[in-house]
Design a protein around this motif. Structure first.
Motif, mmCIF file in Angstrom:
data_model
loop_
_atom_site.group_PDB
_atom_site.id
_atom_site.type_symbol
_atom_site.label_atom_id
_atom_site.label_comp_id
_atom_site.label_asym_id
_atom_site.label_seq_id
_atom_site.Cartn_x
_atom_site.Cartn_y
_atom_site.Cartn_z
ATOM 1 N N ILE A 175 0.834 -1.303 0.270
ATOM 2 C CA ILE A 175 -0.462 0.182 -0.317
ATOM 3 C C ILE A 175 1.092 1.167 0.332
ATOM 4 C CG2 ILE A 175 -2.152 1.226 1.207
ATOM 5 C CD1 ILE A 175 -2.793 -1.308 2.210
ATOM 6 N N ASP A 176 1.667 0.988 0.984
ATOM 7 C CA ASP A 176 2.511 2.542 0.854
ATOM 8 C C ASP A 176 3.253 2.780 -0.446
ATOM 9 O OD1 ASP A 176 2.834 2.984 3.382
ATOM 10 O OD2 ASP A 176 3.862 1.712 3.792
ATOM 11 N N ALA A 177 3.524 1.755 -1.137
ATOM 12 C CA ALA A 177 4.945 1.912 -2.833
ATOM 13 C C ALA A 177 3.179 2.217 -3.339
ATOM 14 C CB ALA A 177 4.837 0.097 -3.033
ATOM 15 N N GLY A 178 1.905 1.598 -3.589
ATOM 16 C CA GLY A 178 0.874 2.186 -4.081
ATOM 17 C C GLY A 178 0.733 3.679 -3.985
ATOM 18 N N GLU A 179 0.321 3.951 -2.745
ATOM 19 C CA GLU A 179 0.889 5.772 -2.758
ATOM 20 C C GLU A 179 2.081 6.476 -3.441
ATOM 21 O OE1 GLU A 179 0.447 8.780 0.855
ATOM 22 O OE2 GLU A 179 0.880 6.187 1.069
ATOM 23 N N SER A 180 2.806 5.719 -3.136
ATOM 24 C CA SER A 180 4.580 7.011 -3.903
ATOM 25 C C SER A 180 4.277 7.030 -4.830
ATOM 26 C CB SER A 180 5.904 5.904 -2.683
ATOM 27 O OG SER A 180 5.886 4.957 -3.409
ATOM 28 N N LYS A 181 3.773 5.736 -5.872
ATOM 29 C CA LYS A 181 3.770 5.965 -7.073
ATOM 30 C C LYS A 181 2.854 7.331 -7.750
ATOM 31 C CE LYS A 181 5.569 1.458 -7.573
ATOM 32 N NZ LYS A 181 6.820 1.670 -7.452
ATOM 33 N N VAL A 182 1.835 7.101 -6.757
ATOM 34 C CA VAL A 182 1.355 8.351 -7.477
ATOM 35 C C VAL A 182 1.463 9.831 -7.299
ATOM 36 C CG1 VAL A 182 -1.183 9.043 -5.947
ATOM 37 C CG2 VAL A 182 -1.138 6.466 -6.552
ATOM 38 N N PHE A 183 2.319 9.904 -6.113
ATOM 39 C CA PHE A 183 3.087 11.025 -6.522
ATOM 40 C C PHE A 183 4.385 11.581 -6.828
ATOM 41 C CE2 PHE A 183 0.283 10.515 -1.816
ATOM 42 C CZ PHE A 183 -0.963 11.600 -2.651
ATOM 43 N N GLY A 194 -4.206 -8.690 -11.873
ATOM 44 C CA GLY A 194 -2.621 -7.975 -10.976
ATOM 45 C C GLY A 194 -3.603 -7.544 -9.993
ATOM 46 N N ILE A 195 -4.602 -6.692 -9.878
ATOM 47 C CA ILE A 195 -5.578 -6.689 -9.405
ATOM 48 C C ILE A 195 -6.427 -7.009 -8.527
ATOM 49 C CG2 ILE A 195 -7.584 -5.515 -10.370
ATOM 50 C CD1 ILE A 195 -6.060 -3.770 -7.632
ATOM 51 N N THR A 196 -7.303 -8.591 -9.201
ATOM 52 C CA THR A 196 -7.882 -9.149 -8.477
ATOM 53 C C THR A 196 -7.422 -10.518 -7.958
ATOM 54 O OG1 THR A 196 -9.647 -8.865 -10.703
ATOM 55 C CG2 THR A 196 -9.589 -10.556 -9.388
ATOM 56 N N PHE A 197 -6.802 -11.225 -8.528
ATOM 57 C CA PHE A 197 -5.826 -12.437 -8.255
ATOM 58 C C PHE A 197 -4.891 -12.135 -6.893
ATOM 59 C CE2 PHE A 197 -7.906 -14.244 -11.877
ATOM 60 C CZ PHE A 197 -9.238 -14.712 -10.878
ATOM 61 N N VAL A 198 -4.012 -10.793 -7.230
ATOM 62 C CA VAL A 198 -2.951 -10.724 -6.352
ATOM 63 C C VAL A 198 -2.891 -8.983 -5.102
ATOM 64 C CG1 VAL A 198 -0.218 -9.970 -6.079
ATOM 65 C CG2 VAL A 198 -1.191 -11.512 -8.095
ATOM 66 N N GLY A 199 -3.494 -8.171 -5.656
ATOM 67 C CA GLY A 199 -4.139 -7.211 -5.342
ATOM 68 C C GLY A 199 -4.832 -7.150 -4.266
ATOM 69 N N LEU A 200 -6.049 -7.205 -4.726
ATOM 70 C CA LEU A 200 -7.191 -7.192 -3.499
ATOM 71 C C LEU A 200 -7.621 -8.688 -2.928
ATOM 72 C CD1 LEU A 200 -9.613 -6.021 -6.252
ATOM 73 C CD2 LEU A 200 -9.024 -4.496 -4.288
ATOM 74 N N THR A 201 -7.007 -9.948 -3.369
ATOM 75 C CA THR A 201 -6.989 -10.930 -1.786
ATOM 76 C C THR A 201 -5.833 -10.196 -1.160
ATOM 77 O OG1 THR A 201 -5.370 -12.019 -3.695
ATOM 78 C CG2 THR A 201 -7.797 -12.471 -4.335
ATOM 79 N N LEU A 202 -5.207 -10.192 -1.381
ATOM 80 C CA LEU A 202 -3.930 -9.733 -0.333
ATOM 81 C C LEU A 202 -4.777 -8.852 0.817
ATOM 82 C CD1 LEU A 202 -0.509 -10.235 -1.667
ATOM 83 C CD2 LEU A 202 -1.401 -11.746 -0.222
ATOM 84 N N TYR A 203 -4.879 -7.533 -0.001
ATOM 85 C CA TYR A 203 -5.230 -6.645 0.797
ATOM 86 C C TYR A 203 -6.478 -7.080 1.759
ATOM 87 C CZ TYR A 203 -7.407 -2.102 2.042
ATOM 88 O OH TYR A 203 -7.945 -1.115 2.505
ATOM 89 N N PRO A 227 -3.699 0.259 -6.709
ATOM 90 C CA PRO A 227 -5.690 0.464 -6.487
ATOM 91 C C PRO A 227 -5.210 0.235 -5.184
ATOM 92 C CG PRO A 227 -4.815 -0.638 -8.808
ATOM 93 C CD PRO A 227 -3.731 -0.327 -8.601
ATOM 94 N N LEU A 228 -4.341 -0.258 -4.494
ATOM 95 C CA LEU A 228 -4.466 -0.486 -3.069
ATOM 96 C C LEU A 228 -4.198 0.967 -2.298
ATOM 97 C CD1 LEU A 228 -2.249 -3.767 -2.894
ATOM 98 C CD2 LEU A 228 -4.356 -3.388 -2.950
ATOM 99 N N ALA A 229 -3.485 1.268 -2.784
ATOM 100 C CA ALA A 229 -3.814 3.212 -1.648
ATOM 101 C C ALA A 229 -4.970 3.986 -2.693
ATOM 102 C CB ALA A 229 -2.688 3.507 -2.499
ATOM 103 N N LEU A 230 -5.423 3.490 -3.209
ATOM 104 C CA LEU A 230 -6.791 4.152 -3.622
ATOM 105 C C LEU A 230 -8.221 3.813 -2.997
ATOM 106 C CD1 LEU A 230 -8.740 6.751 -5.433
ATOM 107 C CD2 LEU A 230 -9.211 4.455 -6.688
#
Length: 282
Positions: free
Chosen positions: A14-22, A248-257, A86-89
């Motif tokens: 989540i932190d990595a996703g946030e840093s990439k947005v900014f 990526g978002i369905t089977f990795v990001g959202l499941t882990l989150y 997307p996890l940061a969002l």
């Protein structure tokens, strides 16, 4: 090889996703450009090994060297940001918006494409001695890859498009698992071992990776592949990007989150039985 618990590495995701947005536009483009170029070199290396040895498994075993290098250097692939940003969002990090996410994806897409295209031109020069003679065996193989994975899908119509999309989904299921795997360890050796496994799976299985294809297909066009740029975009790149996004978002990001960052409440335990009372002996 210090291992981080899932709750710890999901927080890092989540932190990595946030840093990439900014991240600044300059840094985003540079990191994406270098990631596309390094992965393209790894793809050229793997195809060369496969042609020279006649063993696709050997190429698949060695291909992850490029992926490991680019992530250890802090560069970004589109497939990775599809999962992390997307996890940061979803986590409602302050200042993270859908517009910021789409901006990051767009910049990374074009940066990856530019890096892969540069390597495609360089390798085409090598395979043809500066376009002065017919492509060598490796160049010919790259041309046939482009044909089979564009017009080859088109020949099957809707079924071919579905197959292409599913291969894109499965690809980023594995690739994003590799991205996350790099966060599971605090040592270089641990990161490399964890990343290597899922990347080898995706490459050997022939799943569709949008950035690898940014090298293979433009290179194939330069080396005499019998397909067009529109064939490449409509019958590979666009469906592959969409499949990579979903995978990526369905089977990795959202499941882990959902199970490690937003864990559901535990089920209630049965109430303990009341202690037995015994009358004192007389």
């Amino acid at each position: 090889m210090a291992y981080l618990a899932p709750q710890e590495f999901v927080a890092k995701m989540i932190d990595a996703g946030e840093s990439k947005v900014f991240m600044s536009t300059r840094d985003t483009l540079i990191r994406a450009f270098m990631a596309g170029a390094i992965l393209a070199l790894a793809a050229a290396f793997a195809v060369t090994v496969t042609v020279q040895t006649g063993q696709p498994l050997v190429g698949a075993i060695l291909f992850p060297v490029g992926f490991c290098l680019l992530y250890l250097l802090g560069f970004d692939l589109l497939t990775g940001v599809f999962t992390l940003v997307p996890l940061a969002l979803i986590d409602r990090r302050p200042g993270v918006t859908a517009g910021g996410m789409l901006r990051n994806w767009t910049l990374v897409f074009f940066g990856n494409f530019a890096g892969a295209l540069l390597v495609a031109v360089m390798m085409a020069i090598i395979f043809t001695y500066g376009f002065t003679e017919a492509p060598n065996a490796v160049g010919q193989r790259i041309g046939t890859i482009g044909e089979g994975r564009t017009v080859g899908y088109a020949a099957h119509g809707a079924a071919g498009m579905l197959t292409l999309f599913i291969r894109g989904v499965l690809c980023n299921w594995m690739v994003s698992t590799g991205v996350v795997a790099a966060m599971m360890s605090t040592s270089v050796s641990g990161k490399v071992i964890a990343m290597w496994m899922p990347i080898m799976v995706f490459f050997y299985m022939g799943f569709e990776h949008s950035i690898v294809n940014m090298y293979l297909f433009p290179s194939g066009l330069m080396l005499g592949g019998q397909f067009s740029f529109m064939d490449y975009m409509l019958w590979n790149e666009i469906p592959t990007v969409l499949g990579n996004l979903v995978g990526g978002i369905t089977f990795v990001g959202l499941t882990l989150y959902s199970t490690h960052a937003r864990t559901a409440p535990k089920r209630g335990l049965p109430a303990p039985a009341p202690a037995a009372h015994y009358a004192p002996a007389e």
